[in-house]
Design an enzyme around this catalytic site. Structure first.
Site, PDB file in Angstrom:
ATOM      1  CG  HIS A   1     -18.749 -10.856  45.722  1.00 17.62           C
ATOM      2  ND1 HIS A   1     -19.724 -10.063  45.162  1.00 17.62           N
ATOM      3  CD2 HIS A   1     -17.717 -10.875  44.832  1.00 17.62           C
ATOM      4  CE1 HIS A   1     -19.293  -9.618  43.997  1.00 17.62           C
ATOM      5  NE2 HIS A   1     -18.091 -10.095  43.767  1.00 17.62           N
TER       6      HIS A   1
ATOM      7  CG  ASN B   1     -19.425  -9.663  40.258  1.00 21.24           C
ATOM      8  OD1 ASN B   1     -19.793  -8.885  41.143  1.00 21.24           O
ATOM      9  ND2 ASN B   1     -18.163 -10.009  40.092  1.00 21.24           N
TER      10      ASN B   1
ATOM     11  CB  CYS C   1     -16.620  -7.523  45.041  1.00 24.61           C
ATOM     12  SG  CYS C   1     -16.460  -7.388  43.277  1.00 24.61           S
TER      13      CYS C   1
HETATM   14  N1  ACO Z   1     -18.188 -17.436  26.180  1.00 26.56           N
HETATM   15  C1  ACO Z   1     -17.594 -18.475  25.577  1.00 26.56           C
HETATM   16  N2  ACO Z   1     -16.297 -18.776  25.760  1.00 26.56           N
HETATM   17  C2  ACO Z   1     -15.598 -17.996  26.601  1.00 26.56           C
HETATM   18  C3  ACO Z   1     -16.145 -16.899  27.264  1.00 26.56           C
HETATM   19  C4  ACO Z   1     -17.499 -16.619  27.031  1.00 26.56           C
HETATM   20  N3  ACO Z   1     -18.154 -15.603  27.629  1.00 26.56           N
HETATM   21  N4  ACO Z   1     -15.190 -16.326  28.026  1.00 26.56           N
HETATM   22  C5  ACO Z   1     -14.069 -17.042  27.857  1.00 26.56           C
HETATM   23  N5  ACO Z   1     -14.316 -18.043  26.986  1.00 26.56           N
HETATM   24  C6  ACO Z   1     -13.396 -19.068  26.512  1.00 26.56           C
HETATM   25  C7  ACO Z   1     -11.954 -18.631  26.571  1.00 26.56           C
HETATM   26  O1  ACO Z   1     -11.625 -17.885  25.425  1.00 26.56           O
HETATM   27  C8  ACO Z   1     -11.247 -19.971  26.636  1.00 26.56           C
HETATM   28  O2  ACO Z   1     -11.174 -20.505  25.321  1.00 26.56           O
HETATM   29  P1  ACO Z   1      -9.838 -21.232  24.819  1.00 26.56           P
HETATM   30  O3  ACO Z   1      -9.670 -22.411  25.735  1.00 26.56           O
HETATM   31  O4  ACO Z   1     -10.173 -21.578  23.422  1.00 26.56           O
HETATM   32  O5  ACO Z   1      -8.761 -20.210  24.974  1.00 26.56           O
HETATM   33  C9  ACO Z   1     -12.202 -20.855  27.438  1.00 26.56           C
HETATM   34  O6  ACO Z   1     -13.489 -20.206  27.368  1.00 26.56           O
HETATM   35  C10 ACO Z   1     -11.808 -21.033  28.878  1.00 26.56           C
HETATM   36  O7  ACO Z   1     -11.497 -19.762  29.402  1.00 26.56           O
HETATM   37  P2  ACO Z   1     -11.037 -19.574  30.883  1.00 26.56           P
HETATM   38  O8  ACO Z   1     -10.744 -18.138  31.126  1.00 26.56           O
HETATM   39  O9  ACO Z   1     -10.000 -20.597  31.221  1.00 26.56           O
HETATM   40  O10 ACO Z   1     -12.399 -19.975  31.636  1.00 26.56           O
HETATM   41  P3  ACO Z   1     -12.604 -20.244  33.154  1.00 26.56           P
HETATM   42  O11 ACO Z   1     -13.173 -21.580  33.335  1.00 26.56           O
HETATM   43  O12 ACO Z   1     -11.392 -19.851  33.975  1.00 26.56           O
HETATM   44  O13 ACO Z   1     -13.747 -19.191  33.517  1.00 26.56           O
HETATM   45  C11 ACO Z   1     -14.103 -17.028  34.470  1.00 26.56           C
HETATM   46  C12 ACO Z   1     -13.502 -17.813  33.319  1.00 26.56           C
HETATM   47  C13 ACO Z   1     -15.596 -17.316  34.537  1.00 26.56           C
HETATM   48  C14 ACO Z   1     -13.883 -15.541  34.230  1.00 26.56           C
HETATM   49  C15 ACO Z   1     -13.412 -17.470  35.790  1.00 26.56           C
HETATM   50  O14 ACO Z   1     -12.014 -17.449  35.643  1.00 26.56           O
HETATM   51  C16 ACO Z   1     -13.800 -16.617  36.956  1.00 26.56           C
HETATM   52  O15 ACO Z   1     -14.946 -16.623  37.381  1.00 26.56           O
HETATM   53  N6  ACO Z   1     -12.844 -15.885  37.543  1.00 26.56           N
HETATM   54  C17 ACO Z   1     -13.107 -15.046  38.689  1.00 26.56           C
HETATM   55  C18 ACO Z   1     -13.772 -13.831  38.219  1.00 26.56           C
HETATM   56  C19 ACO Z   1     -14.299 -12.984  39.331  1.00 26.56           C
HETATM   57  O16 ACO Z   1     -14.736 -13.488  40.337  1.00 26.56           O
HETATM   58  N7  ACO Z   1     -14.300 -11.703  39.079  1.00 26.56           N
HETATM   59  C20 ACO Z   1     -14.929 -10.782  39.924  1.00 26.56           C
HETATM   60  C21 ACO Z   1     -14.048 -10.305  41.007  1.00 26.56           C
HETATM   61  S1  ACO Z   1     -14.953  -9.244  41.949  1.00 26.56           S
HETATM   62  C22 ACO Z   1     -14.808  -7.618  41.482  1.00 26.56           C
HETATM   63  O17 ACO Z   1     -14.127  -6.909  42.126  1.00 26.56           O
HETATM   64  C23 ACO Z   1     -15.561  -7.069  40.261  1.00 26.56           C
END
Ligand code: ACO
Length: 340
Positions: free
Chosen positions: A267, A297, A120
């Site tokens: 980003h 994203n 990214c």
């Molecule tokens: N819909 C519903 N529930 C979901 C989903 C979904 N799409 N995805 C995860 N959950 C659930 C999980 O299973 C978990 O359930 P549980 O508590 O019963 O186990 C709960 O939601 C919480 O999951 P977390 O992973 O703790 O959620 P979090 O608040 O951390 O959000 C996210 C996850 C959005 C992925 C976040 O961690 C994030 O944005 N991370 C950074 C990602 C990023 O920026 N990536 C791109 C990098 S750039 C590149 O190079 C491509």
């Protein structure tokens, strides 16, 4: 001598997929996606489209702007000395680079062409590489820097923790070496860049299979194609730190405060990452341009898509100081300060 952006362009596939459409296929909800990420839609390419197709369209739009109209694109392409494509989803593994495919399709016969792989942060890296090469006394005057990704083809559509996050798209900028000053009063263009990497975090965002470390074997049956795996929490923590520290370091290096900046273009990975960084920096959230609701994203494409959207909607005025900030796989991070 300054390195200025003289044209921008973008391309996104016409097919717009809402959160609600995804709920028909996986266990998720519009409410969860919006509240955890700020994403409402993403644009997804059809089967026949590859990354270079989007990159080419964005490049043509940028060249048309730089050259004063669509009819001048092929002529303008001949005056490009360098094409850099930031991408992690190249048309082919290894070679040819996506940049070479774009070079041929544009008829940019005088351009060197190569890809930059910084996930990214690819566009942020690409701008600095291009600026460095234009600055050398080698007769290069114009560069095309593109961020382009087709993440939908490397996404596991059964994995709700990643598939809701990504979209396809491309953004491009034409850079020109001009006689404007790059220091002191009236300075213009790319005035500062910070780039960094933390390879120790490589496993938190990776395409595990398909490269030389874990190649596919003849006759092997696989459940999914090449796809991105991510430790969301680790990337989230890294991202908040990287965005905060990069903005702080760039502002310190240039002796700026938030009022000096017209816009920060982050980003677009997760609105919560930007909100957390804004809070830590005590910079009003309205200073950060956001369009994640529409595109999700798009990795290396997200900053140049935002730049073009802002440029075409009149949000950028001559002399405005803008700060880009990116982070992503590698792990990589970085930012640019540009005076428009
Ligand atoms: N819909 C519903 N529930 C979901 C989903 C979904 N799409 N995805 C995860 N959950 C659930 C999980 O299973 C978990 O359930 P549980 O508590 O019963 O186990 C709960 O939601 C919480 O999951 P977390 O992973 O703790 O959620 P979090 O608040 O951390 O959000 C996210 C996850 C959005 C992925 C976040 O961690 C994030 O944005 N991370 C950074 C990602 C990023 O920026 N990536 C791109 C990098 S750039 C590149 O190079 C491509």
């Amino acid at each position: 001598m300054a390195i200025e952006i003289i044209g921008t362009g973008r391309a996104v596939p016409p097919r717009r997929v809402s959160n609600d459409e995804l709920t028909a296929k996986i266990d998720t909800s519009d409410e969860w996606i919006r509240s955890h990420t700020g994403i409402g839609n993403r644009h997804i390419a059809d089967e026949g489209t590859a990354t270079s197709d989007l990159a080419l369209e964005a490049a043509k739009n940028a060249l048309a702007m730089a050259a004063g109209g669509d009819t001048h694109v092929s002529e303008a392409a001949k005056n490009i000395d360098l094409i850099i494509v930031g991408t992690s989803t190249a048309d082919f593994v290894g070679t040819p680079s996506t940049a070479c495919i774009v070079q041929y399709a544009l008829g940019a016969e005088n351009a060197a062409a190569f890809d930059v792989t910084a996930a990214c942060t690819g566009f942020v890296y690409g701008l600095e590489v291009a600026a460095g090469m234009l600055s050398l006394d080698r007769g290069r005057k114009r560069a095309l820097v593109i961020g382009a990704e087709l993440l939908s083809k490397v996404t596991n559509w059964n994995d709700r923790s990643t598939c809701v996050l990504f979209g396809d798209g491309a953004g491009a900028a034409v850079l020109e070496k001009t006689d404007a000053p790059c220091k002191g009063p009236g300075r213009r263009g790319l005035v500062h860049t910070l780039l960094g990497a933390d390879g120790s975090g490589g496993e938190s965002l990776l395409f595990r299979r398909g490269g030389t470390r874990n190649p596919f074997k003849a006759g092997e049956t696989i459940g999914t194609g090449i796809c991105v795996e991510m430790n969301g929490q680790e990337v989230y923590n890294f991202a908040v730190r990287a965005v905060t520290d990069t903005i702080k370091a760039l502002m310190q290096a240039e002796g700026l405060n938030a009022d000096d900046l017209a816009w920060i273009i982050p980003h677009q990975a997760n609105a919560r990452i930007v909100q957390a960084a804004a809070k830590r920096l005590k910079i009003p959230i309205g200073k950060f341009f956001m369009n994640i609701e529409e595109y999700a994203n798009t990795s290396a494409a997200s900053i140049p898509i935002a730049l073009d959207e802002m440029n075409r909607s009149g949000k950028l005025n001559k002399g405005d100081m803008i700060l880009t900030v990116g982070f992503g796989g590698g792990l990589t991070y970085g930012g640019n300060i540009i005076i428009w």
